[in-house]
Design an enzyme around this catalytic site. Structure first.
Site, PDB file in Angstrom:
ATOM      1  N   ASP A  67      38.714   2.593  35.017  1.00 15.81           N
ATOM      2  CA  ASP A  67      38.430   3.458  33.905  1.00 15.81           C
ATOM      3  C   ASP A  67      39.390   3.374  32.775  1.00 15.81           C
ATOM      4  O   ASP A  67      40.588   2.883  32.846  1.00 15.81           O
ATOM      5  CB  ASP A  67      37.861   4.984  34.104  1.00 15.81           C
ATOM      6  CG  ASP A  67      39.115   5.392  35.149  1.00 15.81           C
ATOM      7  OD1 ASP A  67      40.070   5.089  35.158  1.00 15.81           O
ATOM      8  OD2 ASP A  67      38.573   6.526  36.150  1.00 15.81           O
ATOM      9  N   ASN A 136      36.029  17.378  41.573  1.00 18.16           N
ATOM     10  CA  ASN A 136      34.506  17.558  41.468  1.00 18.16           C
ATOM     11  C   ASN A 136      33.664  16.550  42.077  1.00 18.16           C
ATOM     12  O   ASN A 136      32.460  16.472  42.078  1.00 18.16           O
ATOM     13  CB  ASN A 136      34.034  17.662  40.203  1.00 18.16           C
ATOM     14  CG  ASN A 136      34.100  16.451  39.156  1.00 18.16           C
ATOM     15  OD1 ASN A 136      34.818  15.642  39.746  1.00 18.16           O
ATOM     16  ND2 ASN A 136      33.496  16.548  37.998  1.00 18.16           N
ATOM     17  N   HIS A 138      34.482  13.538  41.437  1.00 16.83           N
ATOM     18  CA  HIS A 138      34.014  12.008  40.967  1.00 16.83           C
ATOM     19  C   HIS A 138      34.880  10.991  41.413  1.00 16.83           C
ATOM     20  O   HIS A 138      35.923  11.310  41.684  1.00 16.83           O
ATOM     21  CB  HIS A 138      34.383  12.057  39.347  1.00 16.83           C
ATOM     22  CG  HIS A 138      35.516  12.382  38.714  1.00 16.83           C
ATOM     23  ND1 HIS A 138      36.088  13.427  38.072  1.00 16.83           N
ATOM     24  CD2 HIS A 138      36.713  11.694  38.782  1.00 16.83           C
ATOM     25  CE1 HIS A 138      37.511  13.091  37.818  1.00 16.83           C
ATOM     26  NE2 HIS A 138      37.756  12.242  38.180  1.00 16.83           N
ATOM     27  N   GLU A 143      31.060  10.851  37.025  1.00 16.17           N
ATOM     28  CA  GLU A 143      30.820  12.353  37.349  1.00 16.17           C
ATOM     29  C   GLU A 143      29.762  12.703  38.063  1.00 16.17           C
ATOM     30  O   GLU A 143      28.769  11.913  38.060  1.00 16.17           O
ATOM     31  CB  GLU A 143      30.768  13.003  35.689  1.00 16.17           C
ATOM     32  CG  GLU A 143      32.067  12.707  34.788  1.00 16.17           C
ATOM     33  CD  GLU A 143      33.340  13.659  35.426  1.00 16.17           C
ATOM     34  OE1 GLU A 143      33.318  13.924  36.541  1.00 16.17           O
ATOM     35  OE2 GLU A 143      34.388  13.651  34.557  1.00 16.17           O
TER      36      GLU A 143
END
Ligand code: GLP
Length: 260
Positions: A67, A136, A138, A143
């Site tokens: 990313d 979370n 990801h 996400e």
């Protein structure tokens, strides 16, 4: 999924770096998927050490990062390119032309994302993917609610991710809200996936990834669909797994057997 519970993150970094080094020795033109974040830094330190002290050669390796933040100026110290130069590329001999990042600026980002996917295909796909996980759940910047079949694309970061990563920003500094990321579908095509997660903050994400249902609400759970995933944990990140003691014993037994 192979779940390994280590005594501490350093032991995990040692395990992962040995896996990568063995793969590079076996296939000098290894295609490596690379991750940023604080978790893989100790792995990169070991790979650099192996290059500098044992002459491990990365000149044939091709790398694809997961990313990158959008619209940071070239060379910006918060960009993942900068991070990778600082923590890995500056210490090994991966050729600059063999280092790839998903698009972060310029026109037609959608087209550039497609080009990124095509580049991965052209070199025969990613052999080994180094991965971390957000609190979370990801993976990359996929996400929660990302499609499990997603490909490289632009994502808006979740509130929780922005909060978690705000520790890297000085007060008042603008934090990027958007990023490009390899998709979950892209990640799942890697030959082998090595994920590390440490600390209590990752315990829910690890629990969902290993023992939860496969769900877009916890992107890490998609890894259950992959035949060759190794999860390297510490006692804290493994603390919510119902089988944590079993995983710990299996690894201790493996270690004992190796020493015999
Ligand atoms: C970041 C990255 C992920 C990384 C994760 C965990 O936002 N985009 O690739 O795995 O969050 O980061 P850390 O290792 O610092 O906990």
């Amino acid at each position: 999924m192979k779940v390994l519970v280590f005594g501490n993150p350093e032991e995990s970094a040692e395990y992962i770096s040995q896996e990568i080094l063995a793969a590079v020795r076996h296939k000098p033109n290894l295609v490596l998927g690379l991750a940023t974040g604080s978790t893989p830094i100790a792995v990169y330190v070991r790979l650099i050490h192996a290059h500098q002290t044992q002459g491990v050669d990365f000149s044939g390796c091709i790398t694809f990062n997961l990313d990158e933040y959008l619209d940071l100026p070239e060379g910006h110290e918060r960009s993942y390119r900068y991070f990778m130069n600082q923590h890995f590329f500056s210490g090994v001999n991966v050729r600059p032309s063999n280092r790839h990042f998903p698009p972060s600026q310029g026109k037609d980002l959608a087209r550039q994302c497609l080009d990124y996917e095509n580049k991965i295909q052209e070199v025969g796909g990613i052999d080994m993917q180094v991965l971390g996980i957000g609190s979370n759940g990801h993976i990359g910047f996929n996400e929660p609610t990302s499609s499990l079949a997603s490909r490289t694309r632009i994502k808006t970061l979740a509130e929780k991710t922005l909060r978690d990563n705000s520790r890297f920003y000085r007060p008042g500094e603008v934090q990027p809200q958007m990023a490009s990321t390899a998709g979950i579908g892209t990640i799942l095509e890697a030959g082998k996936i090595l994920l590390q997660a440490f600390g209590l903050k990752k315990a829910d994400a690890v629990h969902a990834a290993v023992e939860g249902p496969v769900s877009a609400f916890w992107p890490g759970s998609a890894l259950q669909l992959h035949p060759q995933v190794t999860l390297c944990l510490d006692a804290d990140s493994a603390s919510k797994l119902s089988l944590r003691d079993y995983y710990k014993r299996v690894r201790e037994n493996d270690e004992r057997r190796l020493k015999e």
